[in-house]
Structures are given as structure tokens and as C-alpha cells.
Motif scaffolding. Structure first.
Motif, PDB file in Angstrom:
ATOM      1  N   TRP A  31       5.353  -3.032 -14.575  1.00  0.00           N
ATOM      2  CA  TRP A  31       4.027  -2.499 -14.257  1.00  0.00           C
ATOM      3  C   TRP A  31       4.017  -1.997 -12.825  1.00  0.00           C
ATOM      4  CZ3 TRP A  31       4.497  -7.403 -16.598  1.00  0.00           C
ATOM      5  CH2 TRP A  31       4.063  -7.464 -17.911  1.00  0.00           C
ATOM      6  N   PRO A  32       3.469  -0.809 -12.564  1.00  0.00           N
ATOM      7  CA  PRO A  32       3.390  -0.337 -11.183  1.00  0.00           C
ATOM      8  C   PRO A  32       2.352  -1.114 -10.373  1.00  0.00           C
ATOM      9  CG  PRO A  32       2.438   1.271 -12.667  1.00  0.00           C
ATOM     10  CD  PRO A  32       3.037   0.199 -13.519  1.00  0.00           C
ATOM     11  N   GLY A  33       1.347  -1.643 -11.073  1.00  0.00           N
ATOM     12  CA  GLY A  33       0.377  -2.536 -10.448  1.00  0.00           C
ATOM     13  C   GLY A  33       0.570  -3.911 -11.054  1.00  0.00           C
ATOM     14  N   ASP A  34       0.215  -4.942 -10.313  1.00  0.00           N
ATOM     15  CA  ASP A  34       0.413  -6.289 -10.827  1.00  0.00           C
ATOM     16  C   ASP A  34      -0.424  -6.504 -12.090  1.00  0.00           C
ATOM     17  OD1 ASP A  34       1.551  -9.092 -10.156  1.00  0.00           O
ATOM     18  OD2 ASP A  34      -0.549  -9.399 -10.725  1.00  0.00           O
ATOM     19  N   PRO A  35       0.162  -7.054 -13.162  1.00  0.00           N
ATOM     20  CA  PRO A  35      -0.565  -7.201 -14.422  1.00  0.00           C
ATOM     21  C   PRO A  35      -1.598  -8.329 -14.433  1.00  0.00           C
ATOM     22  CG  PRO A  35       1.609  -8.138 -14.643  1.00  0.00           C
ATOM     23  CD  PRO A  35       1.558  -7.489 -13.286  1.00  0.00           C
ATOM     24  N   TYR A  36      -1.580  -9.184 -13.409  1.00  0.00           N
ATOM     25  CA  TYR A  36      -2.492 -10.326 -13.418  1.00  0.00           C
ATOM     26  C   TYR A  36      -3.670 -10.174 -12.471  1.00  0.00           C
ATOM     27  CZ  TYR A  36       1.500 -12.136 -15.904  1.00  0.00           C
ATOM     28  OH  TYR A  36       2.521 -12.282 -16.803  1.00  0.00           O
ATOM     29  N   ASP A  37      -3.447  -9.697 -11.253  1.00  0.00           N
ATOM     30  CA  ASP A  37      -4.594  -9.521 -10.353  1.00  0.00           C
ATOM     31  C   ASP A  37      -4.779  -8.068  -9.915  1.00  0.00           C
ATOM     32  OD1 ASP A  37      -2.757  -9.024  -8.334  1.00  0.00           O
ATOM     33  OD2 ASP A  37      -3.378 -10.698  -7.082  1.00  0.00           O
ATOM     34  N   TRP A  38      -4.034  -7.152 -10.490  1.00  0.00           N
ATOM     35  CA  TRP A  38      -4.170  -5.698 -10.320  1.00  0.00           C
ATOM     36  C   TRP A  38      -3.886  -5.226  -8.898  1.00  0.00           C
ATOM     37  CZ3 TRP A  38      -3.728  -4.398 -15.018  1.00  0.00           C
ATOM     38  CH2 TRP A  38      -4.336  -5.133 -16.011  1.00  0.00           C
ATOM     39  N   THR A  39      -3.034  -5.958  -8.175  1.00  0.00           N
ATOM     40  CA  THR A  39      -2.604  -5.508  -6.848  1.00  0.00           C
ATOM     41  C   THR A  39      -1.905  -4.157  -6.984  1.00  0.00           C
ATOM     42  OG1 THR A  39      -2.321  -7.773  -6.066  1.00  0.00           O
ATOM     43  CG2 THR A  39      -1.110  -6.060  -4.877  1.00  0.00           C
ATOM     44  N   GLN A  40      -2.305  -3.200  -6.157  1.00  0.00           N
ATOM     45  CA  GLN A  40      -1.678  -1.876  -6.173  1.00  0.00           C
ATOM     46  C   GLN A  40      -0.420  -1.918  -5.315  1.00  0.00           C
ATOM     47  OE1 GLN A  40      -4.555   1.119  -5.103  1.00  0.00           O
ATOM     48  NE2 GLN A  40      -5.840   0.682  -6.859  1.00  0.00           N
ATOM     49  N   GLN A  41       0.708  -2.151  -5.963  1.00  0.00           N
ATOM     50  CA  GLN A  41       1.985  -2.260  -5.275  1.00  0.00           C
ATOM     51  C   GLN A  41       2.391  -0.903  -4.712  1.00  0.00           C
ATOM     52  OE1 GLN A  41       4.109  -3.897  -8.615  1.00  0.00           O
ATOM     53  NE2 GLN A  41       3.396  -5.969  -8.187  1.00  0.00           N
ATOM     54  N   PRO A  42       3.357  -0.855  -3.765  1.00  0.00           N
ATOM     55  CA  PRO A  42       3.777   0.434  -3.208  1.00  0.00           C
ATOM     56  C   PRO A  42       4.180   1.459  -4.274  1.00  0.00           C
ATOM     57  CG  PRO A  42       4.605  -1.317  -1.834  1.00  0.00           C
ATOM     58  CD  PRO A  42       3.982  -1.979  -3.051  1.00  0.00           C
ATOM     59  N   VAL A  43       4.817   1.017  -5.353  1.00  0.00           N
ATOM     60  CA  VAL A  43       5.197   1.965  -6.407  1.00  0.00           C
ATOM     61  C   VAL A  43       3.953   2.542  -7.086  1.00  0.00           C
ATOM     62  CG1 VAL A  43       5.489   0.287  -8.303  1.00  0.00           C
ATOM     63  CG2 VAL A  43       6.844   2.397  -8.274  1.00  0.00           C
ATOM     64  N   TYR A  44       2.882   1.773  -7.191  1.00  0.00           N
ATOM     65  CA  TYR A  44       1.615   2.271  -7.729  1.00  0.00           C
ATOM     66  C   TYR A  44       1.100   3.397  -6.830  1.00  0.00           C
ATOM     67  CZ  TYR A  44      -3.211   2.152  -9.490  1.00  0.00           C
ATOM     68  OH  TYR A  44      -4.429   2.486 -10.021  1.00  0.00           O
ATOM     69  N   LYS A  45       1.129   3.164  -5.512  1.00  0.00           N
ATOM     70  CA  LYS A  45       0.688   4.182  -4.551  1.00  0.00           C
ATOM     71  C   LYS A  45       1.579   5.430  -4.650  1.00  0.00           C
ATOM     72  CE  LYS A  45      -2.214   1.309  -2.361  1.00  0.00           C
ATOM     73  NZ  LYS A  45      -3.617   1.537  -2.137  1.00  0.00           N
ATOM     74  N   ALA A  46       2.886   5.214  -4.812  1.00  0.00           N
ATOM     75  CA  ALA A  46       3.820   6.341  -4.935  1.00  0.00           C
ATOM     76  C   ALA A  46       3.511   7.171  -6.175  1.00  0.00           C
ATOM     77  CB  ALA A  46       5.259   5.835  -4.967  1.00  0.00           C
TER      78      ALA A  46
END
Length: 195
Positions: A31-46
Motif C-alpha cells: 500500500w502506498p499509504g498505511d492500511p491501518y491509520d492512512w499515513t501518507q508515506q513518501p511513496v504516496y506523495k510521490a
């Protein structure tokens, strides 16, 4: 590791490698964002940057050591995007760009950089979910600087270590088909200087 900047850089490199090789489909198993608390990880931003500024035509590719440049064009809008990736954990890079055949009707320019919001960026800078050790953190995000009015015919793209940059050139008017063909001939020349 999927919450770190190194993962975002590697994933974008993979997307552009697929584009360069003509790969039509691929599967991403994390998941590009964390599947449990929906943290927008750097790959999500990318991925947000790719969604908005990847275009539909890969114009040119450059690779030297830890540095990559991918120039793309959107055929409908005429937008030109120069993606710069610096995979070094500690060495900044300066790539000299020579841009030719820029839109004659004018354009806006901005530089987007995915990097740590405070302090130096490393491959380990992370946006960690709340349940991981050290979390929650939100260290990495896009920062945008307007370059409108800057002479880009010869431009030094300065990339800090472990960052991703996108030089976005948006024409003020949607190009005519002939102008779009000229935009496809955007010439990008470079030389790498280590700092």
C-alpha cells in the motif's frame, strides 16, 4: 522500509523504467499509504506527483551514478516535466539543463521537491504510522517554489541528497498540434557537478 524516502525514490525509478521499456502493466503489492491509520508515506506523495505531472510521453532519459533525469510531456496540455532523482544518501548534485523550444506563448514554471520538511533528507526520512516505533511522524512532503520569470534556457537543477525534484513547465495557452510537435523536441542537456 516502505515508509521511507528510499522506497519512494526506488518506486518512481521503477515507474519510469517501465515507461522507458514500454511495459504496459505492472502490479504493486504494498500500500502506498498505511492500511491501518492512512499515513501518507513518501511513496504516496510521490504517486501524487506522478498522477499530476507524469504526462503521456517520455521525451528523454538521463542516468549517471546516483542521479536520474526523466523529461515528460503531456500532449493535451503541453506541460513539460523534468523529474530529477538523487539516490545518494549524502551527496548533493547539480545538473545543468539546457531547455530549447520552450513555449513561445509563455509558461509558468515551478520546482516541486519531495524532501524532509525539517533538516536534511536521507534515504531513511519517513512518514511513520502511529503503531511503528518512532511513529507517528510526518517528515516528508512536497515543497514548491515558483520559478516563473526565471530564465530556464540554461538552468542548474540542484538536487539535495535523497530527494526527488520535478521542474514543471506549464504553457499559458494550450498548444496547437504543430506547437505540440515542437514541444516534443525539448532538448535537455546536462552535466553533473558534485558538491
Amino acid at each position: 522500509a516502505e515508509a521511507e524516502m528510499g522506497h519512494a525514490l526506488g518506486t518512481v525509478e521503477e515507474v519510469f523504467s517501465f515507461a522507458r521499456l514500454g511495459v504496459a502493466a505492472a502490479n504493486y503489492w504494498l500500500w502506498p499509504g498505511d492500511p491501518y491509520d492512512w499515513t501518507q508515506q513518501p511513496v504516496y506523495k510521490a504517486y501524487q506527483g506522478l498522477r499530476d505531472h507524469m504526462g503521456d510521453t517520455l521525451v528523454s532519459v538521463y542516468s549517471s551514478g546516483n542521479n536520474r533525469l526523466y523529461t515528460t510531456r503531456d500532449s493535451a496540455s503541453g506541460e513539460i516535466d523534468v523529474w530529477g532523482l538523487n539516490f545518494s544518501n549524502s551527496t548533493d548534485a547539480s545538473l545543468q539543463l539546457t531547455l530549447a523550444h520552450l513555449p513561445t506563448q509563455g509558461y509558468t514554471a515551478q520546482l516541486m521537491t519531495l524532501k524532509a520538511t525539517n533538516g536534511a533528507t536521507t534515504l531513511f526520512s519517513a512518514n511513520l504510522p502511529s503503531y511503528l516505533a518512532g511513529g507517528p511522524t510526518s517528515q516528508v512532503d512536497w515543497q514548491t517554489t515558483s520559478l516563473t520569470g526565471t530564465n530556464l534556457s540554461s538552468y542548474a537543477l540542484n538536487m539535495r541528497a535523497a530527494t526527488m525534484s520535478v521542474l514543471v513547465l506549464t504553457p499559458l495557452a494550450v498548444p496547437e498540434p504543430v506547437a505540440a510537435l515542437l514541444l516534443a523536441e525539448v532538448a535537455v542537456a546536462w552535466c553533473v557537478r558534485r558538491r
